[in-house]
Scaffold this motif. Structure first.
Motif, PDB file in Angstrom:
ATOM      1  N   TYR A   1     -31.216  33.008 -42.263  1.00  2.56           N
ATOM      2  CA  TYR A   1     -30.372  32.025 -41.582  1.00  2.56           C
ATOM      3  C   TYR A   1     -30.352  32.209 -40.063  1.00  2.56           C
ATOM      4  CZ  TYR A   1     -28.979  30.615 -46.184  1.00  2.56           C
ATOM      5  OH  TYR A   1     -28.992  30.166 -47.464  1.00  2.56           O
TER       6      TYR A   1
ATOM      7  N   GLY B   1     -34.444  26.512 -41.881  1.00  2.00           N
ATOM      8  CA  GLY B   1     -34.739  25.247 -42.558  1.00  2.00           C
ATOM      9  C   GLY B   1     -35.414  24.279 -41.602  1.00  2.00           C
TER      10      GLY B   1
ATOM     11  N   TRP C   1     -27.896  21.163 -44.723  1.00  2.00           N
ATOM     12  CA  TRP C   1     -28.559  21.900 -43.648  1.00  2.00           C
ATOM     13  C   TRP C   1     -28.318  21.233 -42.293  1.00  2.00           C
ATOM     14  CZ3 TRP C   1     -29.949  26.488 -42.469  1.00  2.00           C
ATOM     15  CH2 TRP C   1     -30.802  26.723 -41.388  1.00  2.00           C
TER      16      TRP C   1
ATOM     17  N   TRP D   1     -24.894  22.242 -41.324  1.00  2.00           N
ATOM     18  CA  TRP D   1     -24.957  23.653 -40.951  1.00  2.00           C
ATOM     19  C   TRP D   1     -25.503  23.761 -39.529  1.00  2.00           C
ATOM     20  CZ3 TRP D   1     -27.835  27.739 -39.334  1.00  2.00           C
ATOM     21  CH2 TRP D   1     -27.477  29.032 -39.735  1.00  2.00           C
TER      22      TRP D   1
END
Length: 140
Positions: free
Chosen positions: A44, A61, A106, A109
């Motif tokens: 992450y 991602g 995502w 996020w």
């Protein structure tokens, strides 16, 4: 930020041990990396890259690029300081079958990462601690 508190909680958990490394800082041109391992990337991890009229988020991602259209006075000021700007705009076609109803987790996020990352950088530089986040030093 998000109507879904689970995303905010997940972001807090995923980045609890992240440290900020300033890879480049020259006026509006910045490259910041947030990761739990300073020497490289970690689970992450994410990076923020800024330039005039644009912000890039990249990480574990998908990557996202946010831009604004420059107004005439903004363009004139930039040409005075930098030079002409090349427009690399493109459009999507044949999107009628896309069913876009909500944001992907995502993306949400990433939005949390942008807000938290900018706030951390601003705190660091506001207190004159920028040198602590140089590639060979770490700031929490």
């Amino acid at each position: 930020m998000s109507a879904d508190p689970e995303i905010a909680a997940r972001f807090a958990r995923d980045t609890a041990r992240h440290q900020l490394t300033v890879l480049h800082a020259d006026g509006l041109y910045r490259h910041l990396r947030f990761a739990s391992r300073v020497t490289g990337y970690s689970e992450y991890w994410f990076g923020l890259i800024t330039m005039p009229y644009a912000l890039v988020f990249k990480g574990d991602g998908e990557a996202f690029v946010f831009t604004i259209d420059a107004t005439r006075d903004m363009e004139a000021a930039e040409e005075e300081h930098v030079g002409s700007v090349l427009d690399l705009t493109f459009t999507f076609s044949d999107t009628w079958e896309w069913q876009l109803r909500d944001y992907d987790w995502w993306f949400l996020w990433a939005c949390h990462a942008i807000v938290a990352g900018i706030a951390r950088y601003d705190r660091l530089t506001g207190y004159g601690l920028g040198p602590l986040a140089a590639p060979n030093a770490v700031a929490s």
